[in-house]
Enzyme design. Sequence first.
Site, PDB file in Angstrom:
ATOM      1  N   SER A 295     -28.421 -26.729  21.629  1.00  0.00           N
ATOM      2  CA  SER A 295     -28.697 -27.210  20.264  1.00  0.00           C
ATOM      3  C   SER A 295     -29.926 -26.463  19.768  1.00  0.00           C
ATOM      4  O   SER A 295     -31.039 -26.737  20.225  1.00  0.00           O
ATOM      5  CB  SER A 295     -28.999 -28.707  20.272  1.00  0.00           C
ATOM      6  OG  SER A 295     -27.974 -29.421  20.891  1.00  0.00           O
TER       7      SER A 295
ATOM      8  N   LYS B 237     -24.645 -30.290  14.364  1.00  0.00           N
ATOM      9  CA  LYS B 237     -25.415 -30.972  15.415  1.00  0.00           C
ATOM     10  C   LYS B 237     -26.686 -31.600  14.844  1.00  0.00           C
ATOM     11  O   LYS B 237     -27.076 -32.705  15.236  1.00  0.00           O
ATOM     12  CB  LYS B 237     -25.746 -29.970  16.531  1.00  0.00           C
ATOM     13  CG  LYS B 237     -26.633 -30.496  17.630  1.00  0.00           C
ATOM     14  CD  LYS B 237     -25.959 -31.552  18.503  1.00  0.00           C
ATOM     15  CE  LYS B 237     -26.943 -32.086  19.536  1.00  0.00           C
ATOM     16  NZ  LYS B 237     -26.368 -33.135  20.374  1.00  0.00           N
TER      17      LYS B 237
ATOM     18  N   LYS C 140     -37.474 -31.807  19.296  1.00  0.00           N
ATOM     19  CA  LYS C 140     -37.064 -30.424  19.001  1.00  0.00           C
ATOM     20  C   LYS C 140     -35.954 -30.410  17.950  1.00  0.00           C
ATOM     21  O   LYS C 140     -36.012 -29.657  16.967  1.00  0.00           O
ATOM     22  CB  LYS C 140     -36.614 -29.776  20.331  1.00  0.00           C
ATOM     23  CG  LYS C 140     -36.046 -28.406  20.281  1.00  0.00           C
ATOM     24  CD  LYS C 140     -34.536 -28.366  20.236  1.00  0.00           C
ATOM     25  CE  LYS C 140     -33.837 -28.995  21.405  1.00  0.00           C
ATOM     26  NZ  LYS C 140     -32.389 -28.892  21.344  1.00  0.00           N
TER      27      LYS C 140
HETATM   28  P1  NAD Z   1     -32.475 -29.167  30.535  1.00  0.00           P
HETATM   29  O1  NAD Z   1     -33.915 -28.895  30.241  1.00  0.00           O
HETATM   30  O2  NAD Z   1     -32.110 -30.215  31.541  1.00  0.00           O
HETATM   31  O3  NAD Z   1     -31.736 -27.809  30.976  1.00  0.00           O
HETATM   32  C1  NAD Z   1     -32.034 -26.541  30.476  1.00  0.00           C
HETATM   33  C2  NAD Z   1     -31.951 -25.544  31.622  1.00  0.00           C
HETATM   34  O4  NAD Z   1     -32.169 -24.217  31.103  1.00  0.00           O
HETATM   35  C3  NAD Z   1     -33.009 -25.765  32.705  1.00  0.00           C
HETATM   36  O5  NAD Z   1     -32.374 -25.835  33.971  1.00  0.00           O
HETATM   37  C4  NAD Z   1     -33.928 -24.543  32.583  1.00  0.00           C
HETATM   38  O6  NAD Z   1     -34.491 -24.141  33.822  1.00  0.00           O
HETATM   39  C5  NAD Z   1     -32.972 -23.503  32.026  1.00  0.00           C
HETATM   40  N1  NAD Z   1     -33.609 -22.394  31.307  1.00  0.00           N
HETATM   41  C6  NAD Z   1     -34.579 -22.454  30.367  1.00  0.00           C
HETATM   42  N2  NAD Z   1     -34.862 -21.222  29.891  1.00  0.00           N
HETATM   43  C7  NAD Z   1     -34.034 -20.370  30.549  1.00  0.00           C
HETATM   44  C8  NAD Z   1     -33.827 -18.957  30.481  1.00  0.00           C
HETATM   45  N3  NAD Z   1     -34.532 -18.190  29.637  1.00  0.00           N
HETATM   46  N4  NAD Z   1     -32.896 -18.414  31.292  1.00  0.00           N
HETATM   47  C9  NAD Z   1     -32.169 -19.191  32.143  1.00  0.00           C
HETATM   48  N5  NAD Z   1     -32.323 -20.524  32.249  1.00  0.00           N
HETATM   49  C10 NAD Z   1     -33.246 -21.107  31.470  1.00  0.00           C
HETATM   50  O7  NAD Z   1     -31.804 -29.498  29.123  1.00  0.00           O
HETATM   51  P2  NAD Z   1     -30.405 -30.233  28.846  1.00  0.00           P
HETATM   52  O8  NAD Z   1     -30.647 -31.700  28.711  1.00  0.00           O
HETATM   53  O9  NAD Z   1     -29.366 -29.729  29.797  1.00  0.00           O
HETATM   54  O10 NAD Z   1     -30.095 -29.687  27.378  1.00  0.00           O
HETATM   55  C11 NAD Z   1     -29.621 -28.375  27.116  1.00  0.00           C
HETATM   56  C12 NAD Z   1     -29.264 -28.273  25.634  1.00  0.00           C
HETATM   57  O11 NAD Z   1     -28.245 -29.241  25.346  1.00  0.00           O
HETATM   58  C13 NAD Z   1     -30.442 -28.593  24.686  1.00  0.00           C
HETATM   59  O12 NAD Z   1     -30.392 -27.779  23.570  1.00  0.00           O
HETATM   60  C14 NAD Z   1     -30.196 -30.041  24.328  1.00  0.00           C
HETATM   61  O13 NAD Z   1     -30.767 -30.377  23.071  1.00  0.00           O
HETATM   62  C15 NAD Z   1     -28.672 -30.085  24.302  1.00  0.00           C
HETATM   63  N6  NAD Z   1     -28.090 -31.412  24.549  1.00  0.00           N
HETATM   64  C16 NAD Z   1     -28.559 -32.237  25.525  1.00  0.00           C
HETATM   65  C17 NAD Z   1     -27.985 -33.493  25.692  1.00  0.00           C
HETATM   66  C18 NAD Z   1     -28.513 -34.445  26.754  1.00  0.00           C
HETATM   67  O14 NAD Z   1     -28.129 -35.624  26.708  1.00  0.00           O
HETATM   68  N7  NAD Z   1     -29.321 -34.002  27.707  1.00  0.00           N
HETATM   69  C19 NAD Z   1     -26.925 -33.903  24.884  1.00  0.00           C
HETATM   70  C20 NAD Z   1     -26.421 -33.044  23.925  1.00  0.00           C
HETATM   71  C21 NAD Z   1     -27.016 -31.792  23.765  1.00  0.00           C
END
Ligand code: NAD
Length: 296
Positions: A96, A171, A239
């Site tokens: 997102s 979104k 964010k």
């Molecule tokens: P998270 O922080 O758990 O996971 C993100 C992952 O990306 C981490 O493992 C991190 O180490 C990795 N990362 C960061 N920078 C990187 C890079 N440059 N190269 C490789 N890996 C890298 O976050 P999440 O909860 O999985 O969310 C991910 C996305 O999904 C976000 O944009 C969030 O807004 C969206 N989202 C999350 C949810 C939720 O309920 N958690 C629901 C819908 C959407």
Amino acid sequence: MKKIGFIGLGIMGNPMAGNLLKKGYSLTVYDIVPGKVEEAVAAGAKAGSSSKDVAEKSEIVITMLPNSPDVKDAVLGKNGVLEGAKPGTILIDMSSIAPLASKEVAERAKEKGVVMLDAPVSGGEPKAKEGTLAIMVGGPQETFDEVKDILGVMGASVTLVGDIGSGNMTKLANQIIVALNIAAMSEAMVLAAKAGVNAEKVFQAIRGGLAGSTVLDAKMPLVLKGNFKPGFRIELHIKDLANALDTAHEVGVPVPLSSAVMEVMQALKVDGKGSDDHGGIIQFYEKLAKVQVRQQ
Ligand code: NAD
């Protein structure tokens, strides 16, 4: 079956990649945290050494990263996707991020012959595990048609909304509605609890009526247990609201309620609760009213 690369194996990426593996797709994965790669390898994925390496080994690259700068870093940066991708590669960014950032990354990808879709999701960790996310997509129809089945492994609904950036615009709309719903639920339940009415009974009484919602059903059971383990962290919702406010102001739309909830979340962050689930918004109201909404 197309070879898929998956970058970003966090709360969402890990189970989404897991569902693709279960369906028999060959996956090369990468995350900046080595332990996350090891976890996916244990589930059957191949380890990539960088985003570039993942792109070299894949026909389709999926990214699931926190925010716009992370996507720019993983795709456009040194050892990024575009350094390794062959022309014809499809990049699906499921993070997102700001709609404008999606457009920027897509432009740069196009110069390398890489077509991009923005395909953020809604539904959180439980639906990521079940493979029943709602996926909102922006980009060309023919690219969407090519990857719809793959997205269907991760989601119960996969909708092409419009051109690149439309997925993330959708979104942002979703995140405004969710944030305001949680705040409304919190305000109302703290009022009931402080007035001496059992909040669990209030929940049961109203969930079938007009105030009932997916948000209420998902978040109230956790609030009643005082369980604010994420889920979706308040920091990530900050964010999304920051992206929503920026985008709204750019296109000339005042968003007064979103601004108010943004400040509630900022206060929670200052109070050390940024890593709590966004259901923890209720803690702001509980502190103000000096009452807790818990199962009795
Ligand atoms: P998270 O922080 O758990 O996971 C993100 C992952 O990306 C981490 O493992 C991190 O180490 C990795 N990362 C960061 N920078 C990187 C890079 N440059 N190269 C490789 N890996 C890298 O976050 P999440 O909860 O999985 O969310 C991910 C996305 O999904 C976000 O944009 C969030 O807004 C969206 N989202 C999350 C949810 C939720 O309920 N958690 C629901 C819908 C959407």
